[in-house]
Design a protein around this motif. Structure first.
Motif: not given
Length: 236
Positions: A179-196
């Motif tokens: 249950y502690g496993e989380v999938n994240f995406t981060m965004q700043y202005k026009e930049w966005k990460t791939e899900p990690f």
């Protein structure tokens, strides 16, 4: 992957702070990382981080150093500290702020030295990603430790984010994942990460994983919100 964190801290360092980092996860729809928080001084840090920094000794590796706030504090205390991050922007900002020793690398790719203290703050154990990766991650950390060295890490048991029933139990999805496993995406202005992948570890799970991998695990501090600080050492 876009260096979202690096771009954000670089903007702040250069006086161009206009917005925060947005995070999207498999647990909730949207949250933010306030960029000024990444530049906090010792007095502004949570008690758990303050305790970890006070316990640090000898030659220190600050893993996932971000903007370098922890490394700067330890450096000011005359410790031999190296700040490591896989973000070019974060390493550049840490250097600009005065961190003298830096390494640009993912922690799993680094094997250049051994240390008395490994710091993984702000849930640094999350870098393991998933529970299935935890053994390899802990074994790699152990390989960077000197004989009497220590790993100081904080994490949180995110059980509180799930619905509680009348008996005090929690409704956790039976999807085959911890249950502690989380999938994240981060965004700043026009930049966005791939899900990690990112992992939050309850203390018992961490302790069992340590025992299985030749490490002692000691609970140092429990916070008010399911968070804790742990110290890991090599078994004698």
């Amino acid at each position: 992957m876009a260096d979202v964190l690096g771009k954000a801290v670089m903007d702040f360092q250069q006086g161009n702070y206009t917005e925060d980092i947005k995070t999207f996860s498999s647990l909730d729809e949207e949250d933010v990382i306030p960029i000024p928080y990444l530049f906090r001084n010792f007095k502004e840090m949570p008690k758990i981080e303050q305790k970890a920094l006070k316990l640090a000794y000898g030659k220190v590796l600050d893993i996932g150093c971000g903007a370098g706030s922890h490394a700067l504090y330890l450096q000011d205390k005359s410790l031999d500290v190296t700040a490591l991050d896989n973000s070019e922007g974060c390493i550049a900002v840490a250097k600009e702020r005065g961190v003298q020793k830096t390494i640009l690398s993912p922690i799993l790719d680094y094997s250049g030295d051994t240390f008395d203290t490994l710091l993984l703050l702000m849930n640094g154990i999350g870098l393991a990603g998933t529970l299935s990766n935890l053994t390899a991650f802990l074994q790699h950390l152990a390989s960077l430790l000197r004989e009497n060295g220590q790993i100081l890490l904080d994490s949180s048991d995110i059980i509180y984010m799930f619905d509680e029933d009348e008996d005090g139990g929690f409704w956790i999805p039976n999807n085959g994942h911890y249950y502690g496993e989380v999938n994240f995406t981060m965004q700043y202005k026009e930049w966005k990460t791939e899900p990690f992948d990112w992992i939050y570890l309850d203390y018992n799970t961490l302790q069992n994983a340590c025992w299985a991998n030749g490490l002692e695990c000691e609970l140092i501090v429990s916070g008010k919100h399911y968070d804790y600080l742990a110290k890991l050492t090599l078994k004698r």
